[in-house]
Enzyme design. Structure first.
Site, PDB file in Angstrom:
ATOM      1  N   HIS A  60      -7.398  10.431  -6.237  1.00 11.56           N
ATOM      2  CA  HIS A  60      -6.920   9.099  -6.220  1.00 11.56           C
ATOM      3  C   HIS A  60      -5.379   8.847  -6.774  1.00 11.56           C
ATOM      4  O   HIS A  60      -4.796   7.950  -6.813  1.00 11.56           O
ATOM      5  CB  HIS A  60      -7.758   8.059  -6.929  1.00 11.56           C
ATOM      6  CG  HIS A  60      -7.653   6.691  -6.813  1.00 11.56           C
ATOM      7  ND1 HIS A  60      -6.215   6.083  -6.562  1.00 11.56           N
ATOM      8  CD2 HIS A  60      -8.533   5.649  -6.925  1.00 11.56           C
ATOM      9  CE1 HIS A  60      -6.656   4.782  -6.242  1.00 11.56           C
ATOM     10  NE2 HIS A  60      -7.838   4.409  -6.104  1.00 11.56           N
ATOM     11  N   TYR A 100     -12.954  -6.926 -11.589  1.00 12.55           N
ATOM     12  CA  TYR A 100     -11.624  -6.107 -11.580  1.00 12.55           C
ATOM     13  C   TYR A 100     -11.738  -5.984  -9.869  1.00 12.55           C
ATOM     14  O   TYR A 100     -12.377  -5.433  -9.327  1.00 12.55           O
ATOM     15  CB  TYR A 100     -11.603  -4.762 -12.048  1.00 12.55           C
ATOM     16  CG  TYR A 100     -10.531  -3.828 -12.161  1.00 12.55           C
ATOM     17  CD1 TYR A 100      -9.751  -3.451 -13.092  1.00 12.55           C
ATOM     18  CD2 TYR A 100     -10.055  -3.480 -10.657  1.00 12.55           C
ATOM     19  CE1 TYR A 100      -8.669  -2.553 -12.974  1.00 12.55           C
ATOM     20  CE2 TYR A 100      -8.939  -2.567 -10.610  1.00 12.55           C
ATOM     21  CZ  TYR A 100      -8.291  -2.092 -11.694  1.00 12.55           C
ATOM     22  OH  TYR A 100      -7.027  -1.582 -11.768  1.00 12.55           O
ATOM     23  N   THR A 113      -0.610  -0.423  -7.955  1.00 11.46           N
ATOM     24  CA  THR A 113      -1.710  -1.674  -7.817  1.00 11.46           C
ATOM     25  C   THR A 113      -1.459  -2.780  -8.979  1.00 11.46           C
ATOM     26  O   THR A 113      -0.788  -2.314  -9.881  1.00 11.46           O
ATOM     27  CB  THR A 113      -3.064  -1.061  -8.122  1.00 11.46           C
ATOM     28  OG1 THR A 113      -3.084  -0.519  -9.227  1.00 11.46           O
ATOM     29  CG2 THR A 113      -3.257  -0.119  -6.754  1.00 11.46           C
TER      30      THR A 113
END
Length: 803
Positions: free
Chosen positions: A470, A586, A599
Site C-alpha cells: 500500500h 472511516y 487520500t
C-alpha cells in the site's frame, strides 16, 4: 483501503516495542527536507518535466515561433520592438562575416524568452482555473453558467493532445484548512458517538488546543505548504506506512479479484502468460505516457504522480523506517512455485516476449520436478514478519544470498503460481468465494513477497488475483492497471480454442533461472518464527465476499441519490443492527485534485445518519419520515465527501498538526486523544475507471469483482464494495476470528437486509427482487467467438510491441 489500519497504528513517538522515540530533527529542517525531496523528484523526472513543462504548448511550437520571427525580420518587421537589436549588442562580435549569425542567435534567444513567457502565462492561467472547485459543490446533473464557462476555458488552455503527466505542473497545491474549521468539524463528527460528559471534556481539550498550540502548529504547516509539493502526503507516506512496524500482510496490503463468474481459460500457464504480457504492455504505455490522465467527472484532471512506482518497485525493510526502492527498468519477473524461486526474463533481443513464449516459460516452471531447498519454501514468510525483524534478517540475507535477493527485489513484479484452485465452485459457492479472498489477502503466509509493489497470483485453475503493497500508491492506481490487464488479456490477446495463448512457442528460449539461497542456521530459525506468526495472522482473518444482486447503481440513480452515499448510510444501519451502537467510520476518498495528493477520511457516522438509523428501528416512524431522514443523511455525506476531496477534510490536517507537535516536543492532550481513536468500521469504494474497456450490458460477467482489505481494528470490520455493471454491488468484508464482537458473515446479512429495507422506502414498502444471478458456479470463457473483442478497438494493442 488498508490505510485505515495503518492510521490507527500510527504513533509517531513510539517504537515497535512501545518505547518512546524522539523525533529529534528540528521542524524547520524537516520542512526544508520535505521541499528538497519534492525538488529531487522533479529533477529525477527531467524528461517528463520537459514534456509537461511546455504543456499545453509543444517543442515544435518554439520552432514555429522562431520561424515566424525570422519571417517578420526578413520582411523588415521587428516584432520585438527593438529587443533583438539590444540582444545582438550583448552578443560577442565575431567579425563582419558572422553578422547574420548574430541576428539568428538574437532571434532564437528572443523566441525562447517569448515562448517561455507564454508557457508560464498558460501555466498560471491553467493552475488558477484548476483551483476552482465550485463545480464539485453543485447538485449532480446540474451545471451553472460559471461552471460551463470554467469548463470551456479549461479545455481551451489544456490543448488537444494530453499525456499522463501533462497536467502535473498546473495542478494546485493542497490547501491547509483553517484550524478552527477543522476542530469544529471534528467535534461535529464525534458528537453522535460520545456521551454528553465525554463530549464536554473533548470540547474543553479542543478549546485549550486552539488557545495554546494551534496557531504555532498551523504556521509551520502553512510554511511547508508553500515550500513543498504537498503539506501532508510525504509525512503520511513516512509515518503511517514506512515507519509502521506491523507486518504488511493483512495490516497494510489489499487484494484485487478476477472476473467473478468467468475464467477465460483453465490453463494456468496460459493465463499467466497473457496476464504478464498485458501488465508489461501497460508498463510500456506508462513509460511512454500514453495512458490518458484521469478526469474526474470527465472535467477535472487528477494528479498522476502515483503511477510512477507501479512497476520495478520494492519496499525495503529498515530500522527505524522502511524505504521505497524504485528502478528505472527491469526486464524480468520473479516467480514462486511450490517453494522454489525463479527468474524469468520478459524480453528477448527483439523486444517483449509474446504471450505464448511467456506461457512456455511458466509451463517449464510448473513441469520442473526439482524440490525446494530446506527453508527456501518458507523464505517469503519473512516479508510477513514485523518490519524490525525482517530488516535485521535481510541484512544477513543480503550477504549470504545477494544475487537471489536482488533478482526478487529488482523484478518488475512478483508472480505466484499457486498449486491450488480458487474461485466459485458449485459445491459451496459462498465458502469458495470467501476462501478466494483469504488466499489473495494472505495466502499461506509464505507464498507472496509482500514487499513488492504487487504480486500477481495465478491459481491452478486459471483464476487470477493481485496482492498489493500500500505505501507506494492507493487503490485507484492499481485498480486502473488491473482493469487494463483483465480487458487486454481476455478481450484483446485472447486464447486459442484449446485454452492456450495465441501464437507459437519459441524453442530457443533459455530455461527459467532457478534462484539459490544460501541460508545459515540463524536465518532458518528466523524463517520458522516468521512462518508461525504469518500462519497465526492469516488464520485469524475472517473474509466474506458476496454479490448483492437485488439492485445496483441504476436503481439508486433513479432515486436521484448518490450511489456511494446510499451505500454508506445503509452501512450505518447494518452496523448498528450488528453491534447495537454507533461508531467512528472511516471512508477513504482521494485528494488527487491537488499535486501529489493521496487520500482523506470521510467520517461517515454523522448525526443525520444516526437519526435515520433510529427512525428505521422505531416502529412508530412512517415511511415518508424515514425517507426524508435518509435523504438528509445522504446529502450530509455528500457534503462531507466533497469537502474532503477539495482539501477541507479533518483527519489529514489533524495528522499533520500532530506531526509538527511531535517535532516541536509540544504535546497536546487534544491531539493525543484524536490519534488514540479506533475505527471499528473502515470502508472504501473501489471505483470502475475504464468502463469503455468492458461491455457490461452484453457481457455482464466480464467485470472485475473488486477487492478487499483487513480490518482496521481488532474488534472491527473492513468493508469494501464495487458496483459491477448497473444491477450488482459486490461486498468484501473482513474481521478477526479472535474477536467475539465481530462476524463477517453476520454483518454481510445485515448489509443485505439494510439495503433492501432502504430500497423499500422508494418502492412503496416492497423489497426489490434479485435482477441477476448471485453466487453461482463460474464458467470458463475461452471460446473464441464468445468474447466481446470488438469493444477494445484501438484502445489496447492488437499485437506484441517490440520495446
Amino acid at each position: 483501503m488498508a490505510e485505515a489500519h495503518q492510521a490507527v497504528g500510527f504513533r509517531p513517538s513510539t517504537t515497535s516495542d512501545g518505547a518512546e522515540m524522539e523525533l529529534s530533527a528540528p521542524v524547520l529542517q524537516e520542512i526544508y527536507l520535505s521541499g528538497l525531496r519534492s525538488w529531487k523528484r522533479h529533477l529525477s523526472r527531467f524528461w517528463n518535466d520537459f514534456l509537461t513543462g511546455v504543456f499545453p504548448a509543444s517543442p515544435l511550437s518554439w520552432l514555429f515561433l522562431f520561424s515566424a520571427i525570422q519571417l517578420a525580420w526578413f520582411l523588415q518587421l521587428d516584432p520585438s520592438l527593438g529587443l533583438m537589436e539590444k540582444i545582438k549588442e550583448l552578443l560577442p562580435d565575431w567579425g563582419g562575416e558572422h553578422h547574420r549569425l548574430r541576428g539568428v542567435l538574437a532571434a532564437a534567444l528572443f523566441a525562447s524568452c517569448l515562448w517561455g513567457a507564454l508557457i508560464f502565462t498558460l501555466h498560471v492561467a491553467l493552475r488558477l482555473l484548476l483551483s476552482y472547485h465550485g463545480w464539485l459543490l453543485e447538485p449532480h446533473g446540474a451545471m451553472s453558467s460559471p461552471t460551463k464557462t470554467w469548463l470551456a476555458l479549461v479545455r481551451i488552455f489544456s490543448g488537444r493532445k494530453t499525456m499522463l503527466f501533462s497536467y502535473q505542473r498546473s495542478l494546485p497545491r493542497q490547501p491547509v484548512p483553517s484550524v478552527q474549521d477543522t476542530v469544529r468539524k471534528y467535534l461535529e463528527s464525534v458528537r453522535p458517538i460520545l456521551s454528553d460528559e465525554d463530549f464536554d471534556w473533548t470540547s474543553v481539550l479542543a478549546q485549550e488546543f486552539l488557545r495554546l498550540q494551534a496557531s504555532l502548529l498551523q504556521w509551520y504547516l502553512q510554511l511547508k505548504s508553500w515550500w513543498a509539493s504537498n503539506y501532508v502526503s510525504d509525512w503520511w507516506e513516512e509515518f503511517v506506512y514506512l515507519r509502521s512496524r506491523h507486518p504488511l500482510m493483512v495490516n497494510s496490503n489489499y487484494y484485487m479479484m478476477d472476473f467473478l463468474y468467468v475464467t477465460p481459460t483453465p490453463v494456468q500457464a496460459a493465463r499467466a502468460g497473457n496476464a504478464v504480457h498485458a501488465l508489461l504492455l501497460y508498463r510500456h504505455r506508462l513509460n511512454r505516457q500514453e495512458i490518458l490522465p484521469t478526469l474526474l467527472m470527465g472535467m477535472r484532471p487528477l494528479c498522476s504522480a502515483q503511477y510512477e512506482k507501479i512497476f520495478n518497485t520494492t519496499r525495503i525493510p529498515g530500522i527505524p523506517k522502511d524505504h521505497i526502492r524504485h528502478l528505472r527498468d527491469s526486464r524480468h519477473v520473479a516467480v514462486f512455485h511450490r517453494g522454489r524461486f525463479f527468474r524469468v526474463g520478459t524480453h528477448s533481443q527483439s523486444g517483449l516476449l509474446s504471450p505464448r513464449a511467456l506461457e512456455q516459460q511458466f509451463q517449464r516452471i510448473l513441469d520442473d520436478p526439482s524440490p525446494a531447498c530446506p527453508q527456501e519454501e518458507h523464505l517469503a514468510a519473512l516479508t510477513a514478519a514485523p518490519r524490525d525483524v525482517w530488516a535485521q534478517v535481510r541484512s544477513s540475507l543480503k550477504i549470504q544470498a545477494k544475487d537471489a535477493l536482488e533478482a526478487v527485489e529488482g523484478a518488475a513484479f512478483f508472480v505466484s503460481l499457486d498449486s491450488e484452485p480458487a474461485g466459485l465452485t458449485r459445491e459451496d459457492p459462498a465458502a469458495s468465494l470467501d476462501a478466494y479472498a483469504r488466499a489473495l489477502l494472505a495466502g499461506r503466509g509464505h507464498d507472496r513477497w509482500f514487499d513488492k509493489s504487487f504480486t500477481l497470483i495465478v491459481f491452478s485453475n486459471g483464476k487470477l488475483g493481485l496482492s498489493v503493497e500500500h505505501s507506494w500508491a492507493d487503490c485507484p492506481i492499481s485498480g486502473h492497471m488491473w482493469e487494463f490487464t483483465l480487458a487486454t488479456e481476455c478481450f484483446q490477446l485472447g486464447y486459442s480454442a484449446d485454452g492456450h495463448c495465441k501464437g507459437h512457442p519459441e524453442s530457443s528460449l533459455p530455461q527459467p533461472q532457478r534462484l539459490h539461497w544460501d541460508l545459515p542456521e540463524k536465518i532458518r530459525l528466523s524463517i520458522s518464527l516468521a512462518l508461525r506468526g504469518a500462519k497465526t495472522l492469516s488464520g485469524n482473518i475472517d473474509c466474506h465476499v458476496f454479490p448483492f444482486s437485488h439492485f445496483g447503481k441504476s436503481f439508486i440513480k433513479r432515486c436521484h441519490l448518490s450511489s456511494d452515499s446510499f451505500i454508506q448510510v445503509a452501512l450505518q444501519l447494518a452496523h448498528f443492527r450488528d453491534r447495537g451502537e454507533f461508531c467512528l467510520t472511516y471512508e477513504s476518498t482521494m485528494t488527487r485534485l491537488f499535486l501529489e495528493g493521496r487520500t482523506e477520511t470521510v467520517r461517515s457516522c454523522t448525526r443525520e445518519a444516526c437519526n435515520f438509523v433510529r427512525a428505521m428501528e422505531d416502529k412508530e416512524k412512517t415511511e415518508p419520515q424515514r425517507r426524508a431522514l435518509f435523504r438528509l443523511a445522504v446529502e450530509k455525506h455528500q457534503a462531507l465527501l466533497k469537502a474532503a476531496m477539495s482539501g477541507q477534510g479533518v483527519d489529514r490536517h489533524l495528522f499533520a498538526l500532530n506531526i509538527v507537535s511531535e517535532f516541536l516536543h509540544l504535546r497536546s492532550p487534544f491531539l493525543d486523544q484524536v490519534h488514540s481513536e479506533q475505527w471499528p468500521l473502515a470502508t472504501s469504494q473501489i471505483p470502475v475507471q475504464q468502463i469503455h474497456l468492458f461491455d457490461v450490458h452484453n457481457y455482464p460477467d466480464y467485470v472485475s469483482s473488486g477487492g478487499g482489505f483487513g480490518p482496521a481494528d481488532d474488534h472491527g470490520y473492513g468493508v469494501s464494495y464495487i458496483f459491477m455493471g448497473d444491477d450488482t454491488v459486490t461486498f468484501h468484508i473482513s474481521s478477526k476470528k479472535s474477536s467475539t464482537k465481530t462476524d463477517s458473515h453476520r454483518l454481510g446479512q445485515h448489509i443485505e437486509d439494510a439495503l433492501l429495507d432502504v430500497a423499500s422506502l422508494f418502492q412503496d414498502g416492497q423489497r426489490p427482487k434479485p435482477r441477476c444471478r448471485g453466487l453461482q458456479e463460474e464458467h470458463t470463457g475461452h471460446r473464441g467467438g464468445s468474447l466481446p473483442c470488438h469493444r477494445m478497438g484501438s484502445r489496447a494493442p492488437t499485437k506484441s510491441t517490440n520495446f
